[in-house]
Design an enzyme around this catalytic site. Structure first.
Site, PDB file in Angstrom:
ATOM      1  N   ASP A 444       0.853  -1.191   0.000  1.00 24.28           N
ATOM      2  CA  ASP A 444       0.000   0.000   0.000  1.00 24.28           C
ATOM      3  C   ASP A 444       0.891   1.244   0.000  1.00 24.28           C
ATOM      4  O   ASP A 444       2.099   1.158   0.236  1.00 24.28           O
ATOM      5  CB  ASP A 444      -0.879  -0.039   1.262  1.00 24.28           C
ATOM      6  CG  ASP A 444      -2.055   0.927   1.177  1.00 24.28           C
ATOM      7  OD1 ASP A 444      -2.373   1.393   0.060  1.00 24.28           O
ATOM      8  OD2 ASP A 444      -2.670   1.209   2.220  1.00 24.28           O
ATOM      9  N   GLU A 447       3.075   5.010  -3.874  1.00 26.09           N
ATOM     10  CA  GLU A 447       3.175   5.965  -5.019  1.00 26.09           C
ATOM     11  C   GLU A 447       4.524   6.678  -5.057  1.00 26.09           C
ATOM     12  O   GLU A 447       4.896   7.076  -6.157  1.00 26.09           O
ATOM     13  CB  GLU A 447       2.053   7.002  -4.914  1.00 26.09           C
ATOM     14  CG  GLU A 447       0.678   6.435  -5.109  1.00 26.09           C
ATOM     15  CD  GLU A 447       0.205   5.524  -3.964  1.00 26.09           C
ATOM     16  OE1 GLU A 447       0.602   5.817  -2.821  1.00 26.09           O
ATOM     17  OE2 GLU A 447      -0.491   4.548  -4.231  1.00 26.09           O
ATOM     18  N   ASP A 588      -9.178   3.659  -3.023  1.00 30.76           N
ATOM     19  CA  ASP A 588     -10.220   4.063  -2.080  1.00 30.76           C
ATOM     20  C   ASP A 588     -11.445   4.615  -2.789  1.00 30.76           C
ATOM     21  O   ASP A 588     -11.483   5.768  -3.194  1.00 30.76           O
ATOM     22  CB  ASP A 588      -9.655   5.107  -1.108  1.00 30.76           C
ATOM     23  CG  ASP A 588      -8.496   4.544  -0.309  1.00 30.76           C
ATOM     24  OD1 ASP A 588      -8.285   3.309  -0.347  1.00 30.76           O
ATOM     25  OD2 ASP A 588      -7.793   5.333   0.348  1.00 30.76           O
TER      26      ASP A 588
END
Ligand SMILES: *[C@@H]1O[C@H](CO)[C@@H](O)[C@H](O)[C@H]1NC(C)=O
Ligand SMILES: *[C@@H]1O[C@H](CO)[C@@H](O)[C@H](O)[C@H]1NC(C)=O
Ligand SMILES: *[C@@H]1O[C@H](CO)[C@@H](O)[C@H](O)[C@H]1NC(C)=O
Length: 971
Positions: A444, A447, A588
């Protein structure tokens, strides 16, 4: 505008409306009246051809370009000389590179996308395309056409090509009646279809909730698929990892990148699936996932301790629902979110190990979340060893770059280039794995996310508040509200440089979305600063979009080395090539009906990007109305509608390739595990009941994508790209070649009119046949608790009895479903054109051969694939059997034949074909009695016919799957 910030963010942020951001676009230095105006006047050619050298083999050329006119001086000077190379690589792939002569430029490294180069023995006559040959003295112009039809593939005519240090512009004309797909990552209100009304898709990986429309999200994919009006399709990749805008309007598509070079690949198709296969041939084909990864997954942020975690698993079994895998979110981590450690009081390692053993004994799995950032906490082993091994990304002062994520002050492993990164990672992961063996990894925030984004940051030890946060222990009760609030606002002390760096402030501003900034956020907003440096000297400015992919690549290697098992890795960020390592979820999203629609585009895009195992959070990660970010009963869906949405979404999501119910913590969303409501539990049982019966079919489809390239989930238009309405039927999708899902995506709806392309379709629940002569909408009644799923005619589909875990389905007896197509095979090379409906598996040799061999007959074809999750798959450890059925045009007799390509591995000998179903046999006299026999074998096959459904059932055959056979039947 939905002002959601990052994953798990709590802070209230100022909403900035996209429309306002567009209004200010002129203020950022675009000189033109329209920000899309890339056309210069004919006299304003920017570069002229000074010399041309043709390739020795008569293929391709290299040309020198000289600057003749330097527009947009505010973006810096253009390079004086460029080298332009045009290289045919295969009959369907052309490579074009343009780069400043004698200047070393950043280029996507070979480790991310290994360049295959030109195929051996390529001949000019085999090429599907023609490229215009430049002449010395002429202005730069690139024109590529499809040789067979003369259609434009890429054409820069009329557009200014610009090449500056930090601004590259390349535009092509696109007919107004063509449809475009694939660029991203962005959630678009149009769904899968790219809007062409002056829209700008920005590529700069960001931790922004997927529920935010139009903004750049977690991944960067500079690839598009163009489908022309007549159905012929091609693909274009600008292999460039720098931040970029892609401008789209009715006549053209314009890439504007802020670095790197032009490395362009064109894929000629001509069918959409052929384009995607050719694309994956270049960037790498999707990973072969472990079989269990196709089961039902559950995750939630906020299962605050192991006992709650265990309860979720028990609740699933108490409700009789399949659960294959449970993800542990950040709560399991040790104090201050130390990566790859267990919390001593909430998830003690020893107890987790015992629980893992219990799960494994039942055929279930668990997967922990892992964030890239490592807490900068002296005494924490991963941090100390990383310092020693010198594995961190560096700031401009040469020290480890410090950002802030969940652990507070944190450093970032240099997964791209640090020489010791593999050994450092393997050591951390080994220690972690030994504590409690896990089955995969969920990556997770890669980025990589950063709540500070400063150039040089450090903890301010003179500030008591900062020091308090740094040392704060995770509260025992995991009170999220108080614990998280301070963590998402930057409390590091960050120094901005005296001189503004051209890397943090390039002259051309991409339309980067950021809260408080609209689409004018600086590059560093929410990420590692662009000036930060990797061990090979590359900057985040250039390599940022690769972070998630490099992390997935290193974890893939480390997990393989440690466990010897085929990895399951779920990654949030991706770039072309990531699919070789990772699966994806779309990020999300929100429990809203429009988000159910958006989720389909997300899944389909990932498949085009080469990431087959993709899914969206079923029933939404957040639960709130668009204009609010903190959950309140007032703004969320009424309870009954929430239940209805979860019911519909569960039944749709059961057919995502990656199928997971995942949600935020309880101050952001109401619970929605399927066992929370009887109605949703029933919906889950029903939909996953069918999915689990089709596991081997889905796995076989994944194997085709893995071995040949192409998609697992694909848009309906891939079955007939010449069907104009199908090109926008993006609330539906196919899973594999033969299964169409048409979910209900609006409230209070029990009748829908999904699109069907021409052909025969079979209701997957009862095998009743529906013939569609010309593509169009078909009205279907779909009460709550049901979902429309259809098999395509012309397929052979393996099905097995249902079980609650995939382990118990895997080698269970198989029934082959043969669906008769509407039309006899024309025998011609159907795949060579994209005009009209395509038979299933037309690109796969055994099926293409059967279609050619049985011209005039009804041909059905499909694959049964099985393995034991080996690291590499080959003919020595897999079962691969193609089934082809040829049926007389009247549908009263036929044969089913197996072609065994491989018969090894655990499935060999174990998998048996127990029965066979021919669906769609025209109505016969009620007493019609079919017969069946297997050539050369003494098998007692019993055949029966059900006149109500048109199904011939042949039982008692009990053949080994790996055994070649030919079965003949007639009625
Ligand atoms: C689309 O963009 C091109 C290039 O900037 C411009 O010349 C053209 O006028 C635009 N077309 C429309 C329909 O807006
Ligand atoms: C100390 O840190 C806190 C938390 O980041 C911040 O709000 C505050 O302004 C800082 N105080 C000073 C004096 O810098
Ligand atoms: C595509 O479909 C969507 C949703 O059904 C619709 O809103 C949109 O107008 C359609 N677009 C085109 C170009 O037909």
């Amino acid at each position: 505008m939905l002002p959601l910030q990052s994953n798990k963010a709590l802070v209230l942020l100022v909403a900035v409306f996209i429309s306002r951001a567009f209004c200010t676009a002129a203020g950022v230095g675009l000189p033109d009246a329209s920000p899309l105006d890339t056309r210069g006047h004919a006299t304003q050619a920017t570069y002229g051809v000074s010399s041309v050298t043709r390739g020795d083999d008569g293929l391709g050329y290299a040309a020198q370009l000289d600057l003749s006119n330097d527009p947009l001086p505010q973006y810096g000077p253009s390079f004086q000389q460029l080298t332009w190379q045009v290289s045919p690589e295969t009959p369907s792939r052309l490579r074009v590179q343009i780069s400043p002569t004698g200047v070393k430029r950043w280029q996507v490294p070979d480790s991310i996308v290994p360049r295959p180069g030109a195929a051996a023995g390529l001949t000019a006559s085999s090429l599907l395309y023609d490229v215009s040959l430049p002449e010395p003295g002429a202005p730069f112009n690139l024109q590529v056409t499809r040789r067979a039809t003369g259609q434009t593939i890429f054409d820069t005519t009329g557009h200014q090509f610009i090449f500056k240090d930090q601004f590259i512009q390349l535009a092509t004309n696109v007919p107004a009646d063509a449809d475009l797909y694939g660029l991203g990552e962005a959630t678009l209100r149009t769904g899968l279809l790219l809007p062409r009304n002056g829209s700008i898709i920005t590529l700069w990986a960001r931790d922004v909730a997927a529920a935010v429309t139009d903004w750049n999200l977690y991944s960067a994919h500079p690839f598009y698929l163009q489908v022309n009006k007549d159905g012929t399709s091609h693909g274009v990749l600008l292999l460039n990892s720098n931040g970029m805008d892609v401008l789209l309007n009715q006549t053209s598509l314009t890439y504007r990148a802020i670095g790197g070079l032009v490395e362009l690949y064109l894929f000629l198709g001509p069918t959409p699936e052929a384009v995607i296969r050719q694309y994956h041939e270049l960037i790498g084909k999707t990973a072969m996932q472990p079989y269990w990864a196709l089961g039902a997954h559950q995750a939630r942020w906020g299962y605050q301790n192991l006992s709650v975690f265990e309860d979720v698993v028990s609740n699933y079994s108490a409700a009789g629902l399949p659960l294959e895998n449970i993800f542990a979110d950040i709560e399991y981590q040790g104090d201050n979110f130390r990566t790859m450690t267990f919390s001593e009081d909430r998830y003690p390692a020893a107890k987790m190990k015992a629980f893992a053993a219990k799960l494994h004994a039942r055929g279930q799995h668990w997967v922990p979340i892992i964030n890239p950032a490592v807490g900068a906490q002296p005494g924490f082993r991963a941090f100390d060893e990383g310092n020693r091994d010198d594995v961190w990304i560096k700031d401009t002062s040469g020290r480890p770059y410090v950002g802030q994520v969940w652990p507070g002050a944190a450093v970032y492993p240099d997964y791209l280039a640090a020489p010791n990164i593999s050994s450092w990672l393997q050591r951390q992961l080994t220690t972690f794995y030994r504590q409690a063996p896990f089955d995969g990894m969920w990556l997770d925030m890669n980025e990589a996310s950063n709540f500070c984004g400063g150039q040089v940051c450090e903890v301010d030890y003179s500030n008591a508040t900062s020091v308090y946060y740094l040392k704060q222990k995770t509260p025992k009760d995991f009170d999220l509200t108080d614990f998280f609030k301070p963590r998402v606002t930057c409390w590091l002390s960050c120094k901005q440089p005296a001189v503004v760096s051209s890397l943090s402030s390039p002259p051309y501003k991409i339309h980067n979305g950021g809260f408080g900034f609209g689409r004018q956020a600086p590059l560093q907003s929410g990420v590692i600063h662009p000036t930060a440096v990797h061990a090979d000297g590359s900057t985040e400015y250039d390599a940022h979009n690769l972070y998630g992919t490099t992390m997935a690549m290193r974890f893939h290697a480390a997990f393989t080395a440690i466990t010897g098992k085929r990895p399951f890795i779920l990654s949030r960020s991706s770039f072309p090539g990531a699919g070789r390592f990772a699966a994806r979820w779309t990020g999300d999203n929100v429990a809203r009906w429009d988000e159910l629609f958006h989720s389909i585009a997300g899944v389909l895009n990932n498949n085009m990007w080469g990431i087959a195992l993709a899914g969206a959070d079923i029933c939404g990660f957040y639960d709130m109305a668009p204009e609010h970010h903190v959950w309140s009963a007032e703004h969320a869906l009424p309870e009954a509608e929430y239940e209805e949405l979860c019911n519909r979404w569960t039944m749709a999501g059961a057919f995502y390739p990656f199928s997971r119910n995942h949600l935020a913590a309880n101050h952001l969303t109401r619970a929605h595990e399927p066992y929370r409501w009887q109605s949703v539990a029933a919906a889950h049982r029903k939909a996953y009941g069918l999915r689990y019966q089709l596991l081997t079919y889905i796995y076989s489809s994944l194997f085709v994508a893995h071995s040949r390239g192409g998609t697992l989930a694909r848009p309906l238009l891939f079955t007939d790209s010449s069907d104009a309405a199908a090109r926008n039927a993006t609330a539906q999708w196919l899973l594999g070649e033969a299964l169409l899902v048409s979910p209900v995506i609006t409230p209070n709806t029990t009748r829908i009119t999904p699109h069907f392309t021409a052909g025969s379709w079979y209701n997957a629940w009862d095998l009743t046949r529906m013939d569609v002569t010309t593509g169009g909408p078909v009205a279907l009644d779909v009460p709550l608790g049901e979902v429309a799923v259809h098999f395509r005619g012309g397929a052979v589909i393996p099905m097995q009895p249902y079980a609650n875990v995939t382990r118990d389905v895997r080698y269970a007896p198989v029934t082959l479903i043969v669906t008769l197509p509407a039309q006899p095979s024309s025998g011609s090379q159907a795949a060579a054109t994209a005009q009209g409906p395509l038979p299933p598996h037309v690109l796969d040799e055994p099926c293409a051969a059967a279609l050619a061999r049985h011209a005039g007959q009804l041909v059905s074809c499909g694959l049964l694939y099985s393995d034991g999750d080996s690291l590499q798959v080959s003919e020595d450890n897999t079962v691969q059997v193609w089934y082809t059925a040829a049926t007389a045009p009247a549908g009263r007799s036929g044969s089913v034949r197996s072609t065994v390509k491989a018969n090894a591995g655990p499935g060999s000998g174990k998998l048996r074909i127990e029965s066979l179903i021919i669906a769609g046999v025209p109505t016969q006299a009620a007493d019609a009695a079919p017969t069946a026999s297997i050539a050369g074998q003494d098998v007692e096959a019993r055949a029966s016919y059900d006149a109500a459904t048109g199904v011939v059932k042949i039982e008692g055959i009990n053949l080994e799957a790996g055994q070649a056979f030919e079965l003949n039947w007639s009625i």
